[in-house]
Scaffold this active site. Structure first.
Site, PDB file in Angstrom:
ATOM      1  N   HIS A 175      47.461 -30.576  -4.047  1.00  6.29           N
ATOM      2  CA  HIS A 175      46.364 -31.465  -4.456  1.00  6.29           C
ATOM      3  C   HIS A 175      45.209 -30.663  -5.038  1.00  6.29           C
ATOM      4  CE1 HIS A 175      48.624 -33.592  -1.337  1.00  6.29           C
ATOM      5  NE2 HIS A 175      48.266 -34.709  -1.942  1.00  6.29           N
ATOM      6  N   GLU A 200      56.378 -40.524 -11.833  1.00  8.15           N
ATOM      7  CA  GLU A 200      55.565 -40.043 -12.944  1.00  8.15           C
ATOM      8  C   GLU A 200      56.369 -40.059 -14.238  1.00  8.15           C
ATOM      9  OE1 GLU A 200      55.729 -38.616  -9.948  1.00  8.15           O
ATOM     10  OE2 GLU A 200      53.726 -39.161  -9.253  1.00  8.15           O
TER      11      GLU A 200
END
Lengths: 433, 352
Positions: free
Chosen positions: B144, B75
């Site tokens: 998540h 990321e």
């Protein structure tokens, strides 16, 4: 560990005790310095592979040290870039200007004209010679010690000093710490101040250039200490994955403020050898040898331009002065290190080379140094017409809120109004004395 | 022609096209890739495969591998290279596969993308739209399900946008991509396939019965910084966004409460005029978000309402949020600020 089964405890009794290794530099203040452990390779002895070679062919060069200038002050071997004397004199002129600039700005900080400055003494070749090997429109993502790139690209000294003084002429509007330059006109990216963040950005710029079928490449500079940042790993990964036209320059100047290179892993391997794990071409170069720096940067630039791949170059050099004006290196390293540095001083070595070629002499050098000092002095005077840092309030308060976004949203408008109101209360007539 | 008019025309002419939020996002990306050669889409699994939630399905095939491509699992790298691409002149639209994964990229977002325009005095900008699915309700466990929007609203120089319907998702995403500032675009993944009433044990509804699933063909924009009035009412103002828009709407309908629900759509810059106008009229304010409570965006909303509408308030501002715990896997529906928690807060406000 009362809850450990007996069998485990017995097994544990036969195991050796573990010890944590905390790296320690060889010399501390007051120590006698002996750099005989540093490998100083024979100038001219390193092979120069084809620029489009398989990255693996550069493996031996990741542990060697590419050198061109010998103790005899002559250039040797396949890495000799064979620059003509005029180019060498130009390079020497850039060196003189960088050094004069550093001297004067350092002094200016001590005189209270600004808050901060960073010299690049001893490392000039890693930016000056490298920048000369690139095309002037190749995009540079610098760290904070690459003033040499701006000097090579002809950035106006007055602009540089305006930025250092954060005065009313500062085109960065006094927003950045001194020396965190930005000049789009010179293909010089805005310096962050956060470390190694520029490395994946350079890769992204290079990817964009490749996507667009451009011909410009990107080059970035990062200190050896900052290679420990995750950003650097990301940069290497993206560079290799997309075969980005980029050069990753690691300036190994041995010290990251007070932490020696061992805290970035230098006790176990070289920084150039990082390239091997990624499949990047890797070169380890004498960073105080201006010709070796030029030749290696040109090699990597040609490689990138030919879509043959990115290169990681370790420039092995020495930070001859403190990290910044806020740092005093006598507190953590031996003062002898600078004198004993086995690779010498880049400016002296280039000067001696030109003298050995019969193309230069001490008188001309003195004149060049004098002229550089005069140029910087004149630029300083010119910049001082725009003021020095002082109280710092050289810009209208409203500028503090501009450019956070392209357009001023309501909450920043409100805050800007508050700042303007405070200005009128704090300073009679709205202007600090 | 306004987007609303277009929508009405499409509905009336019988050519209306109903999309779920994934399809609407895909449509927006497709249109922008077509319109602007500087737009590129990248992220983990977004290329050939088309994204784990299918938002980029078919885009690589249509627009080519150098416009839509997979990235390493990094990321920091994704956002870092996007900054460099922005500096070059591109308009990258990186995807972070889950908002929960965005943290390794925070330095590049906070210190670099968000401040580049400022620190370079406009010499360089980083126009990027970071898309990322966020929020819970899918049994995603603590990695998540998070709603980290408040981290981003705290950053100077970043815009934070959260759609709650397919129609808005498309129009807002196009606005974000065309915006010259970096934008975080959080997609409420619980409502990718249909609006959510808050009752996990009731059958899932598809988007096709929702009026806002009518998504016109082609290009249209919804301006950033403008809230949407979901329902009009006098009982109270409800400030919310994302999945919770639908949960609140369903709870109000169920309880017969005529609340004015504002879907904020953009958190920064916030539509303060809409908030003030509504709260001043209703005199009561409920704030609902799924994110954890302490220092959540609700705290900012509550402060704004208190500072600016205090003399119109007839009751203290109420907040309904997730709990200050990691998002639990098995106890997801105990964590989720569902109908019970929202209902209690509404009752309290009505009583005050």
């Amino acid at each position: 560990m009362a809850d450990r089964p007996d069998a485990d405890r017995e097994a544990g009794a036969n195991k050796p005790t573990l010890r944590l290794h905390v790296p320690e530099p060889k010399f501390r203040p007051g120590d006698t310095v002996d750099f005989s452990h540093i490998q100083v390779s024979e100038p001219g002895a390193q092979p120069r592979p084809d620029e489009a070679c398989d990255a693996r062919e550069t493996a031996p060069l990741c542990h060697d040290l590419i050198r061109v200038l010998g103790d005899d002050n002559h250039a040797h071997g396949p890495w000799d870039p064979k620059l003509d004397p005029d180019t060498l004199r130009t390079m020497l002129g850039h060196f003189a200007l960088v050094r004069a600039f550093d001297e004067r700005m350092f002094r200016g900080q001590r005189q209270g004209k600004t808050s901060f400055y960073m010299k690049c003494t001893g490392e000039e070749a890693t930016s000056v010679a490298a920048a000369m090997a690139l095309a002037s429109d190749d995009m540079v993502f610098p760290s904070y010690r690459q003033q040499g790139v701006l000097i090579v690209r002809g950035y106006d000294l007055v602009e540089m000093i305006n930025q250092i003084y954060s005065n009313k002429g500062d085109k960065l509007k006094g927003r950045q710490l001194p020396i965190m330059y930005s000049s789009r006109e010179h293909s010089f990216f805005s310096i962050s101040g956060n470390l190694a963040t520029q490395t994946p950005q350079a890769v992204g710029w290079a990817m964009a250039s490749a996507m667009k079928g451009d011909s410009r490449i990107a080059a970035t500079w990062v200190g050896e200490g900052s290679t420990a940042e995750g950003d650097f790993h990301s940069a290497c990964t993206f560079a290799t994955v997309y075969n980005a036209p980029v050069i990753l320059n690691v300036i190994n100047n041995q010290w990251a403020i007070s932490s020696f290179s061992g805290f970035a892993g230098a006790e176990r391997t070289t920084f150039a050898a990082r390239a091997l794990g990624y499949g990047l071409a890797g070169l380890r170069v004498d960073g105080n040898d201006a010709l070796a720096v030029y030749a290696s940067q040109r090699w990597a630039a040609n490689r990138a331009r030919a879509n043959a791949g990115p290169t990681l170059i370790e420039y092995f050099t020495y930070r001859a002065e403190g990290h910044s004006t806020s740092d005093d290196p006598t507190g953590y390293r031996s003062a002898q290190e600078r004198e004993e540095w086995p690779l010498g001083d880049p400016v002296m070595r280039l000067k001696n080379h030109l003298i050995a070629l019969g193309e230069w002499d001490e008188e001309r050098q003195e004149a060049m140094d004098r002229e550089a000092a005069e140029r910087v002095k004149a630029a300083t005077k010119e910049a001082e017409k725009n003021g020095v840092l002082g109280h710092g309030m050289h810009q209208p308060f409203r500028t503090m809120f501009e450019d956070v976004f392209e357009e001023l949203p309501w909450h920043l408008k409100e805050q800007a109004e508050q700042a303007t109101r405070e200005r009128l209360i704090k300073f009679h007539g709205g202007r600090p004395q | 022609m306004s987007a609303e008019v277009k929508e009405n025309q499409a509905a009336q002419s019988g050519t209306e096209r109903r999309l779920n939020m994934i399809e609407a996002i895909n449509d927006a990306l497709d249109i922008m890739l077509e319109r602007d050669p500087d737009v590129i889409v990248m992220g983990e699994d977004v290329g050939y495969f088309g994204g784990v939630f299918r938002c980029t399905a078919g885009l690589q095939k249509k627009h080519g591998k150098t416009r839509v491509f997979d990235t390493p699992i990094s990321e920091c790298g994704i956002i870092g290279v996007a900054v460099g691409m922005g500096a070059y002149g591109l308009r990258p639209v990186p995807e972070i596969q889950f908002a929960d994964y965005i943290y390794p990229g925070l330095d590049q977002l906070i210190s670099e993308a968000a401040r580049l325009r400022y620190r370079s005095a406009t010499e360089y900008i980083a126009p990027m739209t970071v898309r990322s699915p966020f929020g819970g309700g899918i049994f995603g466990g603590q990695t998540h399900s998070q709603s980290p929007e408040a981290i981003f609203t705290h950053v100077s120089g970043l815009k934070t946008v959260i759609p709650s319907t397919p129609y808005d998702a498309k129009g807002l995403l196009i606005s974000c991509i065309e915006d010259n500032d970096p934008v975080i675009f959080f997609e409420p993944k619980r409502i990718y396939n249909g609006p959510f009433s808050g009752y996990y044990d009731k059958p899932a509804e598809p988007w096709k019965r929702h009026p806002q699933s009518v998504v016109p063909e082609g290009y249209y924009k919804i301006p950033l910084g403008k809230a949407r009035t979901v329902t009009e009412g006098d009982a109270m103002t409800v400030l919310t966004y994302g999945t919770m828009v639908h949960v609140v709407e369903s709870v109000c309908r169920e309880k017969g409460v005529e609340a004015e629900i504002l879907d904020l759509r953009t958190l920064v810059p916030i539509d303060i005029e809409a908030i003030e106008a509504s709260v001043e009229r209703t005199g009561k304010c409920l704030i609902v978000h799924e994110a954890t409570r302490t220092s959540g965006f609700g705290a900012e909303l509550s402060a704004l309402v208190t500072e600016r509408c205090f003399y119109h308030l007839e009751a203290p501002v109420e907040r309904v949020t997730g709990f200050d715990t990691p998002y639990p896997h098995s106890l997801e529906w105990a964590y989720f600020p569902g109908p019970v928690r929202i209902g209690e807060a509404i009752d309290k406000l009505l009583k005050d």
